[in-house]
Structures are given as C-alpha cells and as structure tokens.
Design a protein around this motif. Structure first.
Motif, mmCIF file in Angstrom:
data_model
loop_
_atom_site.group_PDB
_atom_site.id
_atom_site.type_symbol
_atom_site.label_atom_id
_atom_site.label_comp_id
_atom_site.label_asym_id
_atom_site.label_seq_id
_atom_site.Cartn_x
_atom_site.Cartn_y
_atom_site.Cartn_z
ATOM 1 N N ASN A 16 39.797 42.710 54.226
ATOM 2 C CA ASN A 16 39.051 43.960 54.283
ATOM 3 C C ASN A 16 39.112 44.738 52.975
ATOM 4 O OD1 ASN A 16 38.339 43.632 57.029
ATOM 5 N ND2 ASN A 16 40.381 44.282 57.632
ATOM 6 N N ASN A 17 40.122 44.485 52.169
ATOM 7 C CA ASN A 17 40.254 45.202 50.913
ATOM 8 C C ASN A 17 41.089 44.375 49.945
ATOM 9 O OD1 ASN A 17 43.123 45.831 51.523
ATOM 10 N ND2 ASN A 17 42.206 47.161 53.097
ATOM 11 N N ILE A 18 41.175 44.829 48.717
ATOM 12 C CA ILE A 18 41.866 44.072 47.685
ATOM 13 C C ILE A 18 43.352 43.971 47.979
ATOM 14 C CG2 ILE A 18 42.394 45.994 46.134
ATOM 15 C CD1 ILE A 18 40.939 42.588 45.091
ATOM 16 N N GLY A 19 43.901 44.997 48.662
ATOM 17 C CA GLY A 19 45.325 44.947 49.009
ATOM 18 C C GLY A 19 45.644 43.822 49.976
ATOM 19 N N ASP A 20 44.744 43.612 50.939
ATOM 20 C CA ASP A 20 44.935 42.508 51.878
ATOM 21 C C ASP A 20 44.912 41.167 51.150
ATOM 22 O OD1 ASP A 20 45.051 44.312 53.899
ATOM 23 O OD2 ASP A 20 43.010 43.968 54.639
ATOM 24 N N LEU A 21 44.015 41.047 50.164
ATOM 25 C CA LEU A 21 43.914 39.796 49.427
ATOM 26 C C LEU A 21 45.179 39.543 48.607
ATOM 27 C CD1 LEU A 21 42.408 37.330 48.505
ATOM 28 C CD2 LEU A 21 41.229 38.717 46.810
ATOM 29 N N VAL A 22 45.700 40.594 47.962
ATOM 30 C CA VAL A 22 46.931 40.445 47.179
ATOM 31 C C VAL A 22 48.062 39.951 48.081
ATOM 32 C CG1 VAL A 22 48.706 41.708 45.904
ATOM 33 C CG2 VAL A 22 46.293 42.119 45.417
ATOM 34 N N GLU A 79 47.666 43.850 42.055
ATOM 35 C CA GLU A 79 46.353 44.446 41.831
ATOM 36 C C GLU A 79 46.293 44.995 40.418
ATOM 37 O OE1 GLU A 79 43.276 47.736 43.796
ATOM 38 O OE2 GLU A 79 45.258 47.392 44.670
ATOM 39 N N SER A 80 45.159 44.766 39.754
ATOM 40 C CA SER A 80 45.040 45.207 38.364
ATOM 41 C C SER A 80 43.603 45.583 38.074
ATOM 42 C CB SER A 80 45.491 44.080 37.422
ATOM 43 O OG SER A 80 44.521 43.044 37.412
ATOM 44 N N GLY A 81 43.356 45.936 36.836
ATOM 45 C CA GLY A 81 42.004 46.177 36.378
ATOM 46 C C GLY A 81 41.358 44.875 35.938
ATOM 47 N N ALA A 82 40.128 45.002 35.390
ATOM 48 C CA ALA A 82 39.375 43.805 35.021
ATOM 49 C C ALA A 82 40.051 43.005 33.919
ATOM 50 C CB ALA A 82 37.959 44.195 34.592
ATOM 51 N N ASP A 83 40.815 43.684 33.072
ATOM 52 C CA ASP A 83 41.471 42.976 31.975
ATOM 53 C C ASP A 83 42.911 42.618 32.298
ATOM 54 O OD1 ASP A 83 42.526 45.470 32.029
ATOM 55 O OD2 ASP A 83 42.159 45.949 29.917
ATOM 56 N N GLY A 84 43.305 42.790 33.547
ATOM 57 C CA GLY A 84 44.674 42.496 33.923
ATOM 58 C C GLY A 84 45.610 43.659 33.673
ATOM 59 N N GLY A 85 45.097 44.735 33.115
ATOM 60 C CA GLY A 85 45.934 45.891 32.829
ATOM 61 C C GLY A 85 45.688 47.014 33.810
ATOM 62 N N VAL A 110 42.565 40.951 41.154
ATOM 63 C CA VAL A 110 43.851 40.328 41.464
ATOM 64 C C VAL A 110 44.349 39.614 40.208
ATOM 65 C CG1 VAL A 110 45.083 38.680 42.911
ATOM 66 C CG2 VAL A 110 43.217 40.029 43.879
ATOM 67 N N ARG A 111 45.594 39.912 39.830
ATOM 68 C CA ARG A 111 46.215 39.248 38.682
ATOM 69 C C ARG A 111 47.350 38.373 39.196
ATOM 70 N NH1 ARG A 111 50.607 40.474 35.087
ATOM 71 N NH2 ARG A 111 50.259 39.615 32.992
ATOM 72 N N ILE A 112 47.263 37.055 38.885
ATOM 73 C CA ILE A 112 48.311 36.117 39.271
ATOM 74 C C ILE A 112 49.035 35.725 37.985
ATOM 75 C CG2 ILE A 112 48.850 33.951 40.424
ATOM 76 C CD1 ILE A 112 46.140 34.153 41.818
ATOM 77 N N ALA A 113 50.323 36.026 37.920
ATOM 78 C CA ALA A 113 51.061 35.831 36.670
ATOM 79 C C ALA A 113 52.390 35.145 36.918
ATOM 80 C CB ALA A 113 51.280 37.169 35.972
ATOM 81 N N SER A 114 52.890 34.519 35.877
ATOM 82 C CA SER A 114 54.219 33.908 35.924
ATOM 83 C C SER A 114 55.281 34.999 35.848
ATOM 84 C CB SER A 114 54.382 32.936 34.761
ATOM 85 O OG SER A 114 55.721 32.492 34.679
ATOM 86 N N THR A 115 56.346 34.824 36.607
ATOM 87 C CA THR A 115 57.445 35.798 36.595
ATOM 88 C C THR A 115 58.631 35.295 35.768
ATOM 89 O OG1 THR A 115 58.333 34.850 38.642
ATOM 90 C CG2 THR A 115 56.804 36.708 38.856
ATOM 91 N N THR A 116 58.493 34.134 35.137
ATOM 92 C CA THR A 116 59.570 33.584 34.328
ATOM 93 C C THR A 116 59.691 34.372 33.022
ATOM 94 O OG1 THR A 116 59.186 31.384 35.242
ATOM 95 C CG2 THR A 116 60.448 31.508 33.194
ATOM 96 N N VAL A 160 46.254 34.825 35.166
ATOM 97 C CA VAL A 160 44.824 34.707 35.392
ATOM 98 C C VAL A 160 44.379 35.915 36.191
ATOM 99 C CG1 VAL A 160 45.049 33.371 37.526
ATOM 100 C CG2 VAL A 160 42.948 33.223 36.216
ATOM 101 N N VAL A 161 43.213 36.440 35.867
ATOM 102 C CA VAL A 161 42.671 37.609 36.573
ATOM 103 C C VAL A 161 41.478 37.162 37.409
ATOM 104 C CG1 VAL A 161 41.615 39.874 36.347
ATOM 105 C CG2 VAL A 161 43.437 39.193 34.783
ATOM 106 N N ILE A 162 41.516 37.473 38.685
ATOM 107 C CA ILE A 162 40.415 37.152 39.588
ATOM 108 C C ILE A 162 39.542 38.385 39.709
ATOM 109 C CG2 ILE A 162 39.810 36.303 41.865
ATOM 110 C CD1 ILE A 162 41.434 34.379 40.118
ATOM 111 N N ALA A 163 38.284 38.257 39.299
ATOM 112 C CA ALA A 163 37.403 39.420 39.263
ATOM 113 C C ALA A 163 36.227 39.234 40.199
ATOM 114 C CB ALA A 163 36.881 39.631 37.840
ATOM 115 N N GLY A 164 35.536 40.324 40.525
ATOM 116 C CA GLY A 164 34.310 40.241 41.304
ATOM 117 C C GLY A 164 33.243 39.547 40.495
#
Length: 627
Positions: A231-237, A257-263, A269-275, A282-286
């Motif tokens: 229903n919203n970006i929070g659910d997707l995250v 959750e992030s902006g279009a540039d990952g910032g 949605v920003r999927i990032a390594s935590t290492t 990678v940023v998933i955008a509309g």
C-alpha cells in the motif's frame, strides 16, 4: 464565411443542422455468475451460445449462468455479456529456462481453469530465422483420449530482445488465444519501478548465501518478496528486509527508504551492503516497468539494466512440456463475490467497463438460502438504475405462492426491475435429458429480445406471443384465481395454456403493485422510457459548448422532434396525431436568461406511452327481439 479576393462566383456549403439520433439497442443481456472457464471479473461480449462454449466452457451443472445463457439465445436473444465470478481458481503455468539454467520466460494459460492443464509447450531452436537468438513456441492441446496431441498455435521467430519486431511478449500476447507470456529481466525490479543506479556489486565473502546465482558480482541475485500488493513505500521496505532475512543476508544487506539518488528524500527503496568499507547500493525508483510484483532481481548484468543478450538467454529446446503449476476451475462465490467491489470493478461491477447493457440477470439468487439474496438484489438494482438498465430478478427457489408477493415488495420496489413466478423446468442435456428446475430470468431475457425485435420495446413481453421456448413445464401450475392473488402485488406469473403452451402472463415492474399507483407500473413503459433516455443522452452530446441561443434551440427541436416522430410512426406512442403523442420543447421558456448565464440549456421531452391491455372486459347482452 467565404473570403472573397477576385471577381467571380463563390460556392458556399452551409450545414443543414440535421444530426440524426439513432436509437440504442434495447435487449443486450448481461449475465453474472460462475462459469467453468473464462477470465474472472471481465465482461465478455457474445453473439451466440457457440461463442459461450468457446469462451466460458459451455453448459455446466454447477453453473446456473450457463443454462440461463443457453435459454436466452434459444428464446430469441442475439447479444449477451457474461461476467465470470469464481473463487479458488488457479491458472496453469510454465517457467522456461535458458542454458544457465536461469528462468527467462513465464508462460500461463490465458484464463484460469483446469482446461489449461491439457496444454503442452514446445520450444524449437532449430530451423528459425536467427539460429543464435530466435526460437519458435508451439502450443498443443491434449485430446480427450489422454494421448493425442494436436498443435493449436505456432509462434515463429520469437526474440527476447525488447527492441525486436518479433519480441516474444508483443507477438504472443497479441496473437495467442491460449497463453500469455512474460519475459524475466536481468537487473530489474519487478515493482513500480526499476534500478536507476549501476553502482552495485556485492563482494560477498566465500561461503555466504547468494540468491539466484554466485557471488561473482555479475550473476543477478534474486530477492523473492512476499506481502504484495504493497500500500505504500514503507510496506515495500519491510517486505524487502523480510526477504533479505529469509535469505540469510540480514547482516549483509539492508533496505531503507530514500530519495531518488539514494540520499535525502522519500518514495524510493535503497538496498545497500552493511559490511564496513563497502559502498555498494542500488536504488529502486518509480518508472515505466509497471506495477509492483513479487520479485526484485539485483546484479551487474548489462550495466544494471534488463538483459538484451537474446542468444545467451534464449530458452532451451523442450518438447510438449506439461504445466508446472496446475490450473483449477474454482467454484461459485457467495453474495459478496457476485456483487464485487465497485472501485476494483469486480463481480457485477465489471459491467462498468461495458458501453451499454439493457437487461441484467443473476441466476444464482435462485439457489440462495433465505436472506442471502438480500445482499445481491439491492446492489444489482442500484447498478441498473445507474446504467439505465432493467433487472429481471430471480426469487429464491423456496418462495411459494403464498409468500412471493410479500417477498417481492420487501426485497425491492424499483421501477427498473421485475420478477417472475414460478420457476421453469427444462430438459437437461447433462443429466440424461431429465427435467431441471432453473431460474426463469434467462428465458425471459430472450423473450424480451424477441419481442423487441418483432414488435418494439413498447410492446409488453407477455401474452400468447410471449411463448417460453425450450421450457418443458413450469415448476408450479398457477390458475386464474391464484394469478389474481399475486398479479396485483407486482409479481408476473408464468402460465400454461392449451395450444399456446408456456407463456409469460404478466408485465409489471416491482413498482407495479396496485397500491403503489406508480406511473411506471408496466414493464414496456419503463423500458421505453429507459430507451428514450439513453438514446437522447447519446444523441445530444453535440450540443455541449454550442452557443446557447435560439439557433441552437431550433436545431435541438428539429433533431429530437425527428427522432420522436420516427417512433410515433412505428406505433410507439398513443394518439392519432404527433401533437397527441409527444412534444419537444426547448426555447426561452425552458431556458431562462439565468440558465444561460450558468451555461444550462433545458430540453423538455414528453411522450404518451401505450399501456398494455392487461384486463379485457367483454360485455354480452341478449337481443330481446322485436317487441
């Protein structure tokens, strides 16, 4: 205005102002309910029962709609619309792989049902136009003997390249009646968007779990998501993080959750390594890849975009493969399923996508238990009133002669509905030609259509001409006295008469009880009014934004008057002269200056309907002779 520039003669064509109004169809019947086959919650137009057999599977003992549609066409119907309502259905499906092996194409039957289990797929990679990239897809049908396969479709020279004229999705989905295909991507997010960043590389340490490939930085990783739709970006995250955890990578990856540039910002949605020390993300955008689906594929293939390597990812050759996921027909839904959701256009609300329907039939109310029909009939009546249609109501089978009148008046008092009693009995081809009691709505819809074609919508669909074809008998014989008990309550009786057989012997709406004294007491008057409303509504669209003055009013009177006069000449109205039969008024009396200032033009149309001769009184007197 002609522009004159030289001495001579100029020809000017002036419009006559005549805009012919065409009467709309009056007997397009819509049927809502369970069928064995067909796309659920989609209105499908049919012109014969053979069409119904091809699209919805034909007669089925669990489908009252199938019998109603058959009765409709046998009694003179010519145009039908069917909405399949089913629960628990499933679609037969296949997944085709490349030589990797990796999944590259998803194939499914064109509609849910067990019929898809008999389909077989063959992929041919030899003898095609481009041996390195193209392939053929052959769809075969397993015959009733369980052994014979007959090819029904062949799609040649298909390509996985989206820029090709032979792109597999475009070719098959536009040409096939049996299957639908979806090509899988490489680095693609199957959601509201796509990967906009190419800065992704997960240098996972040896031994760590990868998803869908190896940890070489080039093979796509696959995250399988649950919980769709979101229903919203929070659910997707949340769903992405759940998938990361399920894959055993909770310490390696994290979605935020992030902006279009990952910032800074939101909506992505920003999927990032935590290492520590790794900046891969990678940023998933509309974007343009469609709605959210159940998987996101991550990797470096083709610079972070969908793959275009058609040759490398072409499906391997297979021969007559059965579906890996079986189809299921499902079963009848309950009252809520029949009604559906208006915003989603499911159930009966699938008819909102139809340009025009005139008659609505929902035969499943006949087999509902006491009280269940109350959840279906009022919404159906409201839909018909909204769409200027007429609803033939099927009373539950447990209604009797003593309570059908009270039931009808308590269920609905709509001018746009009528109910009939008793039920009809037909010969059932699926039960050794034994009699089957069924709802009368399909039969009556056919009678309506036949009467409209032969006499006009202003003729009551009742009387000795309104015979019920393919009806073996009635569920209950009704005599004159019994008829006289329920006819004044607005219930139309089906009767059996010598020589004439089974006929419709009533023409009242559910507002037709004598106590109501309603002006739309009779079915032909109400249906004629609906016909006029719809025809005039469609025939006056040209008026919008025209200058609101006497020339426009004169054109309106001319065009609407011509339409009404044509109906008068066909015998649609009472009266011996047009002045007695109808009038069209549009002038400064109907449209005042205040109306013109508001942009309103008022058109007044009146008609004198023909009322059916329901009661015929013959007075006989002896002649006394010459006294």
């Amino acid at each position: 205005m002609v522009q004159v520039s030289y001495p001579g003669v100029y020809i000017v064509e002036k419009p006559s102002g005549v805009r012919t109004i065409t009467g709309v169809a009056t007997s397009i019947a819509a049927f809502v309910g369970f069928t064995r086959k067909g796309i659920p919650d989609k209105a499908v137009k049919l012109t014969s029962f053979a069409d119904f057999e091809r699209s919805h599977g034909g007669l089925d003992r669990e489908s009252p709609v199938s019998y109603a549609v058959r009765q409709f066409f046998l009694n003179g119907g010519t145009q039908a619309i069917v909405v399949r309502v089913a629960v628990g259905h499933a679609t037969a499906a296949w997944t085709l792989q490349d030589s990797g092996p990796a999944d590259v194409i998803d194939v499914s039957a064109s509609s849910p049902g067990t019929w898809g289990n008999d389909l077989r797929l063959t992929v041919q990679t030899t003898g095609v136009r481009n041996p390195d990239a193209d392939f053929n897809l052959v769809v075969s049908q397993l015959q009733a003997d369980g052994a014979t396969l007959v090819p029904i479709e062949v799609h040649r020279n298909l390509s996985l390249d989206a820029n090709s004229a032979q792109y597999v999705e475009s070719v098959v989905n536009n040409a096939s009646a049996a299957v639908r295909v979806t090509r899988r991507g490489g680095l693609a997010f199957g959601g509201t968007g796509y990967a906009v960043s190419t800065n992704i590389a997960f240098p996972l340490a040896p031994g760590n779990t990868t998803i869908g490939g190896t940890a070489d930085g080039n093979t796509p990783f696959l995250l399988t998501l649950a919980g769709a739709p979101w229903n919203n970006i929070g659910d997707l995250v949340t769903s992405v993080n759940d998938a990361i955890t399920a894959a055993g990578l909770a310490g390696r990856l994290q979605a935020t959750e992030s902006g279009a540039d990952g910032g800074a910002g939101a909506g992505h949605v920003r999927i990032a390594s935590t290492t520590p020390g790794e900046s891969s993300a990678v940023v998933i955008a509309g974007g343009a890849f469609g709605g959210l689906s159940a998987s996101a594929q991550l990797g470096l293939a083709n610079g972070g975009r969908e793959f275009t390597g058609a040759a490398a990812h072409r499906p391997t050759a297979v021969n007559n493969v059965a579906p890996s996921t079986s189809g299921a027909d499902g079963s009848r839904g309950g009252p809520n399923d029949l009604v559906g959701v208006e915003s989603a256009k499911t159930g009966m609300y699938a008819l909102l996508d139809v340009d025009l329907f005139n008659i609505l039939c929902i035969p499943e109310t006949f087999e509902m238990t006491a009280g269940q029909e109350a959840g279906v009939i009022p919404p159906a009546v409201a839909l018909c009133e909204q769409r200027r249609a007429f609803y033939i109501v099927d009373a539950p089978s447990d209604r009797t002669l003593s309570d059908i009148g009270a039931w009808a008046n308590a269920t609905s008092q709509s001018r746009n509905a009528a109910t009939y009693f008793p039920a009809v009995r037909i010969v059932d081809p699926l039960d050794g030609l034994r009699p089957r009691v069924m709802a009368p709505s399909g039969t009556l819809a056919g009678v309506y259509a036949r009467t409209d074609a032969s006499r006009g919508v202003w003729k009551a669909p009742a009387g000795t001409d309104a015979t019920l074809n393919n009806v073996l008998d009635l569920a209950l014989p009704v005599n004159d006295l019994e008829n006289g008990q329920i006819n004044p309550l607005g219930v139309n009786v089906l009767r059996t008469f010598p020589a004439y057989g089974r006929v419709a012997w009533g023409a009242r709406t559910m507002k037709g009880a004598d106590a109501q004294a309603d002006e739309y007491k009779y079915i032909p008057i109400r249906r004629l009014a609906l016909f006029l409303e719809e025809s005039l509504y469609r025939g006056t669209q040209w008026v919008v934004f025209e200058p609101n003055d006497e020339p426009l009013w004169a054109q309106i009177r001319l065009n609407l008057g011509a339409f009404m006069h044509g109906l008068f000449r066909q015998g649609a109205f009472q009266g011996t002269t047009p002045q007695e039969a109808y009038f069209v008024k549009c002038d400064k009396e109907t449209t005042t200056q205040a109306d013109r200032n508001l942009g309103i033009v008022n058109i007044l149309v009146g008609f004198a309907p023909l009322k059916p001769a329901e009661f015929v009184v013959i007075t006989i007197q002896q002649i006394a002779g010459d006294l």
